[in-house]
Motif scaffolding. Sequence first.
Motif, PDB file in Angstrom:
ATOM      1  N   UNK A 166       6.850   6.753  -2.166  1.00 53.46           N
ATOM      2  CA  UNK A 166       7.538   7.208  -0.959  1.00 53.46           C
ATOM      3  C   UNK A 166       8.320   6.092  -0.271  1.00 53.46           C
ATOM      4  N   UNK A 167       7.900   4.849  -0.458  1.00 51.44           N
ATOM      5  CA  UNK A 167       8.618   3.731   0.164  1.00 51.44           C
ATOM      6  C   UNK A 167       9.992   3.574  -0.489  1.00 51.44           C
TER       7      UNK A 167
ATOM      8  N   UNK B 184      17.337   6.036  -0.738  1.00 58.12           N
ATOM      9  CA  UNK B 184      16.524   5.567  -1.851  1.00 58.12           C
ATOM     10  C   UNK B 184      16.895   4.145  -2.251  1.00 58.12           C
ATOM     11  N   UNK B 185      15.892   3.386  -2.707  1.00 55.20           N
ATOM     12  CA  UNK B 185      16.148   2.039  -3.213  1.00 55.20           C
ATOM     13  C   UNK B 185      16.851   2.130  -4.568  1.00 55.20           C
TER      14      UNK B 185
ATOM     15  N   UNK C 153      11.415   7.344   2.365  1.00 52.32           N
ATOM     16  CA  UNK C 153      10.734   8.264   3.280  1.00 52.32           C
ATOM     17  C   UNK C 153      10.059   7.536   4.447  1.00 52.32           C
ATOM     18  N   UNK C 154       9.963   6.218   4.374  1.00 52.77           N
ATOM     19  CA  UNK C 154       9.390   5.430   5.468  1.00 52.77           C
ATOM     20  C   UNK C 154      10.541   4.877   6.295  1.00 52.77           C
ATOM     21  N   UNK C 155      10.660   5.314   7.523  1.00 47.23           N
ATOM     22  CA  UNK C 155      11.745   4.869   8.387  1.00 47.23           C
ATOM     23  C   UNK C 155      11.389   3.591   9.140  1.00 47.23           C
ATOM     24  N   UNK C 156      10.126   3.451   9.551  1.00 46.26           N
ATOM     25  CA  UNK C 156       9.746   2.284  10.345  1.00 46.26           C
ATOM     26  C   UNK C 156       8.243   2.056  10.258  1.00 46.26           C
ATOM     27  N   UNK C 157       7.860   0.791  10.241  1.00 42.35           N
ATOM     28  CA  UNK C 157       6.463   0.385  10.334  1.00 42.35           C
ATOM     29  C   UNK C 157       6.387  -0.601  11.485  1.00 42.35           C
TER      30      UNK C 157
ATOM     31  N   UNK D 232       0.828  -1.209   0.000  1.00 43.70           N
ATOM     32  CA  UNK D 232       0.000   0.000   0.000  1.00 43.70           C
ATOM     33  C   UNK D 232       0.864   1.261   0.000  1.00 43.70           C
ATOM     34  N   UNK D 233       1.950   1.265   0.773  1.00 45.31           N
ATOM     35  CA  UNK D 233       2.833   2.434   0.808  1.00 45.31           C
ATOM     36  C   UNK D 233       3.477   2.684  -0.554  1.00 45.31           C
TER      37      UNK D 233
END
Length: 105
Positions: A28-29, A94-95, A33-37, A15-16
Amino acid sequence: MNEELQALQDKIVVMLRTVYDPEIPVNIYDLGMIYDVDIDEENNVAIEMTFTSPSCPAADYILMDVQLKVESIPEVNKVDLNLTFDPPWDRSMMSEEALLELGMM
């Protein structure tokens, strides 16, 4: 992480990856930009995230998009977003896919 939590984590990541900064053609993933879930035992989700810039003009749009999309997953109970700028975002987050998409590799 047990199988159920891993399956939910995978759904959240999928979803991200549908959330985009309108100014950058990468999700954003993959932008980093996503540090932790974090998912607790009641399927409450805490997401720690950042923006490429503290003055991001699309910040409200992106936050709302993350909230709505992750909440749309049936197993998710509640979503809390934690916006941080520590550490500040940089392109090393970034990936490889994002770097290729943006011609930076």
